[in-house]
Every structure is written in structure tokens, then in C-alpha cells.
Design a protein around this motif. Structure first.
Motif, PDB file in Angstrom:
ATOM      1  N   GLU A 185       0.808  -1.222   0.000  1.00  0.00           N
ATOM      2  CA  GLU A 185       0.000   0.000   0.000  1.00  0.00           C
ATOM      3  C   GLU A 185       0.844   1.276   0.000  1.00  0.00           C
ATOM      4  OE1 GLU A 185      -3.029   2.239   2.991  1.00  0.00           O
ATOM      5  OE2 GLU A 185      -3.455   0.132   2.623  1.00  0.00           O
ATOM      6  N   LYS A 241       1.502   2.898  -3.360  1.00  0.00           N
ATOM      7  CA  LYS A 241       0.347   3.532  -4.025  1.00  0.00           C
ATOM      8  C   LYS A 241       0.440   3.435  -5.552  1.00  0.00           C
ATOM      9  CE  LYS A 241      -0.620   6.658  -0.201  1.00  0.00           C
ATOM     10  NZ  LYS A 241      -1.599   5.720   0.354  1.00  0.00           N
ATOM     11  N   LEU A 244      -3.521  -5.819   0.272  1.00  0.00           N
ATOM     12  CA  LEU A 244      -2.702  -4.627   0.419  1.00  0.00           C
ATOM     13  C   LEU A 244      -1.865  -4.787   1.679  1.00  0.00           C
ATOM     14  CD1 LEU A 244      -5.275  -1.858  -0.547  1.00  0.00           C
ATOM     15  CD2 LEU A 244      -3.561  -2.981  -1.984  1.00  0.00           C
ATOM     16  N   THR A 245      -0.557  -4.841   1.503  1.00  0.00           N
ATOM     17  CA  THR A 245       0.342  -5.109   2.619  1.00  0.00           C
ATOM     18  C   THR A 245       0.939  -3.800   3.158  1.00  0.00           C
ATOM     19  OG1 THR A 245       2.218  -5.411   1.121  1.00  0.00           O
ATOM     20  CG2 THR A 245       0.939  -7.366   1.699  1.00  0.00           C
ATOM     21  N   SER A 293      -0.059  -1.782   5.332  1.00  0.00           N
ATOM     22  CA  SER A 293      -1.032  -0.696   5.404  1.00  0.00           C
ATOM     23  C   SER A 293      -0.894   0.071   6.718  1.00  0.00           C
ATOM     24  CB  SER A 293      -2.452  -1.248   5.281  1.00  0.00           C
ATOM     25  OG  SER A 293      -2.644  -1.835   4.014  1.00  0.00           O
ATOM     26  N   PHE A 332      -6.155   2.861   7.814  1.00  0.00           N
ATOM     27  CA  PHE A 332      -7.325   1.996   7.708  1.00  0.00           C
ATOM     28  C   PHE A 332      -8.622   2.798   7.735  1.00  0.00           C
ATOM     29  CE2 PHE A 332      -4.117  -1.059   8.689  1.00  0.00           C
ATOM     30  CZ  PHE A 332      -4.580  -2.280   8.229  1.00  0.00           C
ATOM     31  N   ASN A 369      -9.787   5.996   2.576  1.00  0.00           N
ATOM     32  CA  ASN A 369      -8.467   5.718   2.018  1.00  0.00           C
ATOM     33  C   ASN A 369      -8.551   5.744   0.492  1.00  0.00           C
ATOM     34  OD1 ASN A 369      -6.137   4.253   0.949  1.00  0.00           O
ATOM     35  ND2 ASN A 369      -5.751   3.599   3.063  1.00  0.00           N
ATOM     36  N   VAL A 397      -7.036   2.660  -1.518  1.00  0.00           N
ATOM     37  CA  VAL A 397      -7.881   1.470  -1.396  1.00  0.00           C
ATOM     38  C   VAL A 397      -9.055   1.580  -2.353  1.00  0.00           C
ATOM     39  CG1 VAL A 397      -9.352   0.115   0.133  1.00  0.00           C
ATOM     40  CG2 VAL A 397      -7.191   1.025   0.991  1.00  0.00           C
ATOM     41  N   GLN A 402      -6.958  -4.877   3.316  1.00  0.00           N
ATOM     42  CA  GLN A 402      -5.789  -4.191   3.867  1.00  0.00           C
ATOM     43  C   GLN A 402      -5.209  -5.008   5.013  1.00  0.00           C
ATOM     44  OE1 GLN A 402      -8.052  -0.245   4.383  1.00  0.00           O
ATOM     45  NE2 GLN A 402      -5.908   0.382   4.297  1.00  0.00           N
ATOM     46  N   THR A 403      -3.889  -5.101   5.058  1.00  0.00           N
ATOM     47  CA  THR A 403      -3.259  -5.853   6.141  1.00  0.00           C
ATOM     48  C   THR A 403      -2.021  -5.127   6.669  1.00  0.00           C
ATOM     49  OG1 THR A 403      -1.818  -7.137   4.670  1.00  0.00           O
ATOM     50  CG2 THR A 403      -3.991  -8.067   5.156  1.00  0.00           C
ATOM     51  N   ARG A 404      -1.791  -5.315   7.935  1.00  0.00           N
ATOM     52  CA  ARG A 404      -0.529  -4.942   8.568  1.00  0.00           C
ATOM     53  C   ARG A 404      -0.113  -6.172   9.367  1.00  0.00           C
ATOM     54  NH1 ARG A 404      -1.867  -1.116  12.391  1.00  0.00           N
ATOM     55  NH2 ARG A 404      -2.086   0.479  10.788  1.00  0.00           N
ATOM     56  N   GLY A 414      -6.101  -6.551   9.937  1.00  0.00           N
ATOM     57  CA  GLY A 414      -6.507  -7.083   8.640  1.00  0.00           C
ATOM     58  C   GLY A 414      -6.300  -8.573   8.455  1.00  0.00           C
TER      59      GLY A 414
END
Length: 377
Positions: free
Chosen positions: A124, A127, A151-152, A154, A157, A161, A164, A180-182, A203
């Protein structure tokens, strides 16, 4: 009438019944195969280790299947990860051809070999959506593979966004979901670059949930087995798959009790219950196999007489099932056998959840002792 200790022939018959039931319920459950692709540095390994147990990205053994594609697996984890290592733009056509050819090769008669879901990872913070990423999603979609855009790394949230929204619009109709993930905690800084806190993992539960819902039923148990139990959704999926095993096992127990058997002959249910316990153990990620059914069965049989063991189990479980006592009339009916087995399975799941919440490693011996203490066996 006082019964004698079960004979060797009787115990062998119980063991044969247990192993037969294991084979019957195991043939419906297969390995899960997940394709994970994305550019180098996107955080695929970190994501894999956050979602799955046993640090698969670190401990897994990669077996090359094409020039740029490997299958990563770990003994005892019923999951194959098809890893592209990196979706490098200069090598895109080679990587794309390798992926697509492997997906096609796996689309034979064996559903165990299919690619069941694909995670297309995009960082992410960059972009940017590469044409190669969109084209790969298109190609996989055309082959019938469910694609989840992940989407890593991130940080934002919030609902508004902008990136996204762009990704969702770009992959509309191609991706089953955009998540979206963290995958790891990252430091949070103030305006003076001082660390003032941390961004928590986020996420991962959503990614597990949307992946599980598109994986075929025959592979869902394997997927649940492989999940990291420390995640909320990972634990939930293990409980859901355990509930399916309890339902099947309870029905098998009911069939045994369809012709009412003496109250003390609850021992006849033990092959089903021992197999159920070991199957649930596998779902919760324990290192157990078909051979583990036998020591569990032996634990349930114990060294007491069949009468004593049968009554002990029934009495212990009865206390946990409101209203069950009203069914007891000197014999075990189908209803009672069903509810006894269901109660034992549910109690075992509760034991495993408690051990997990206490931060204790899940091991079969310790879990069995906790179950025995719970039901007074």
C-alpha cells in the motif's frame, strides 16, 4: 452383573473400529493450495507467518516447479503455498507463464491439486498498481481461480483511504475481495521522529475470513489446521471445523446406540470418540496422526473394567449436558449416544481453547489429562 476387564480380542476390535472410522472421515478432507504472488519486498513472507502456524515462510521447504515458482510446505501442515518469490517486471512474462501453466496443470480430476485461492500482494505505501499485477489477476480470474488482492504494510485503515478505493475500482469483477493488512507491529512516530507507540497488527482476521469462504469445503479443514491459533479468526475457524467433526462423530455414535446397549457399554462409543478427539487435535495444529488414535483409545479404555469405565464416562459427561439425565434408563439409546459424544467433543474443544488462552503449548498428552480432569475420568 460385574464385567471383566476387556479381552485382548475386544480391544483389538475397538482399535480396528477406531482406525476404520478415521479412514471414513479423513477421505473427505484434502490439502489446501494457496498461490501467493507480488513484487519483491511487498512483505509476502511476513504475511504468511502472520496467517499460518509454524512460521511457514521461515521453516518451509521450497520445491521448485518452474523457473520462478516454488511450492513451500512443512511436514504436518496440510497446506501448500505456491510462492512466486517475486513478481519482477523485467521477468514478468516468464513468471506469468510459469504461474498460469502450473495452475492449468493442477486443474485435473484431483481437487486436492487445484489452486484454491490466490493472494495478489501489493504494498500500500507504494500507491501504485502495475499493469503486470492487473494482467495476472485477469489471467487467474479467467482460469476460475478466486483472487484476493492483499494490500500489505497498510497504515491508513480509514474509510476514505483513496488508494484502497482506487484498487477496489481497478479490480472490480476480478477480485473476490480487497483486504488491507498490517502483518507486524510497526513503530509510530511523532513530528520529531520520536517513537510514541506502535501500529498493531490489523486485517489478518479479515484475510482469513474471506479466504476461508472461497476455499472448497473439502479443503477448509486443512486451511483451518494451518492457521495461526493466536489470531482471533484462526481460532474461530478451528472451532468451526471441530464442530463439523463433532457432528459427524455424534451421528456415528447415534448409529451405535440405535439398538439400545447396556448403560455400562459406553465403551463401544470409544472408537468414535477417540477418533474425534484426534481429529480435533489435528485441526488445532497438534502433531498427531492416524496412529495417535490408538493411545487415545487406550487412555479412554484405561485399566478398569469396561463397566467402570463406561459408567465413569457417561456420568462425567452427563453432568455437563442439561437434561441428559432424563434419557438414562439403564440403556444407551441413539439420542443419548449422540449427546454424550457431542458433549465430549465440545468439552475437548473448550479444553483446547482454555489451554490456548493460558498461553500453553497444545500437546496431546496434556490436553487429554485436562479432558480427563474435566469429566472426572
Amino acid at each position: 452383573m460385574v464385567r471383566s476387564i476387556p479381552s485382548a480380542d475386544s480391544i483389538l476390535k475397538l482399535k480396528d473400529d477406531a482406525l476404520g472410522f478415521w479412514d471414513e472421515i479423513s477421505k473427505k478432507h484434502k490439502k489446501a493450495n494457496i498461490l501467493i504472488c507480488g513484487k519483491t519486498g511487498v512483505g509476502k513472507s511476513t504475511l504468511i507467518n502472520a496467517v499460518f502456524r509454524d512460521k511457514l515462510a521461515e521453516t518451509g521447504i521450497g520445491r521448485p516447479v518452474t523457473q520462478k515458482l516454488s511450492v513451500v510446505s512443512v511436514d504436518g501442515v496440510p497446506l501448500n503455498i505456491l510462492d512466486t518469490k517475486g513478481l519482477e517486471l523485467e521477468d514478468y512474462q516468464v513468471i506469468r507463464d510459469g504461474i498460469i501453466n502450473e495452475v492449468r496443470r493442477r486443474r485435473g480430476h484431483d481437487g486436492d491439486d487445484y489452486v484454491h485461492v490466490a493472494w495478489l500482494c501489493i504494498a500500500e505505501p507504494g500507491k501504485r498498481i502495475e499493469d503486470a499485477e492487473f494482467q495476472l489477476a485477469w489471467d487467474l480470474h479467467e482460469l476460475g481461480v478466486k483472487v484476493i488482492v492483499v494490500l500489505t504494510k497498510s497504515h491508513s485503515f480509514i474509510m476514505a483511504n483513496e488508494f484502497v478505493a482506487i484498487v477496489k475500482a481497478k479490480f472490480e469483477g476480478l477480485a473476490h475481495a480487497v483486504v488491507q493488512t498490517r502483518a507486524i507491529k510497526t513503530p509510530r512516530y511523532d513530528d520529531d521522529e520520536n517513537v510514541v507507540g506502535a501500529y498493531n497488527i490489523r486485517g489478518i482476521d479479515e484475510l482469513i475470513h474471506v479466504s476461508y469462504e472461497v476455499i472448497p469445503e473439502a479443503q477448509q479443514q486443512a486451511f483451518a489446521n494451518a492457521l495461526n491459533i493466536e489470531t482471533k479468526e484462526g481460532l474461530q475457524k478451528k472451532k468451526e471445523e471441530a464442530a463439523k467433526i463433532i457432528t459427524v462423530s455424534s451421528a456415528a455414535a447415534a448409529a451405535i446406540g440405535a439398538t439400545p446397549i447396556p448403560f455400562s457399554d459406553a465403551i463401544l462409543l470409544f472408537p468414535v470418540q477417540a477418533t474425534m478427539i484426534v481429529k480435533i487435535s489435528t485441526i488445532f495444529g497438534m502433531s498427531v496422526t492416524k496412529s495417535s488414535v490408538l493411545p487415545v483409545l487406550t487412555t479412554l479404555i484405561g485399566s478398569s473394567t469396561a463397566t467402570l469405565v463406561g459408567k465413569t464416562v457417561v456420568t462425567g459427561i452427563m453432568k455437563m449436558v442439561p437434561g441428559l439425565g432424563s434419557f438414562i434408563g439403564g440403556a444407551l439409546s441413539a439420542t443419548v449416544a449422540n449427546r454424550l459424544t457431542s458433549a465430549m467433543g465440545s468439552t475437548y474443544v473448550d479444553v483446547l481453547v482454555s489451554l490456548t488462552e493460558e498461553g500453553r503449548p497444545l500437546e496431546l498428552g496434556e490436553a487429554l489429562n485436562a479432558l480427563k480432569n474435566k469429566i472426572g475420568l
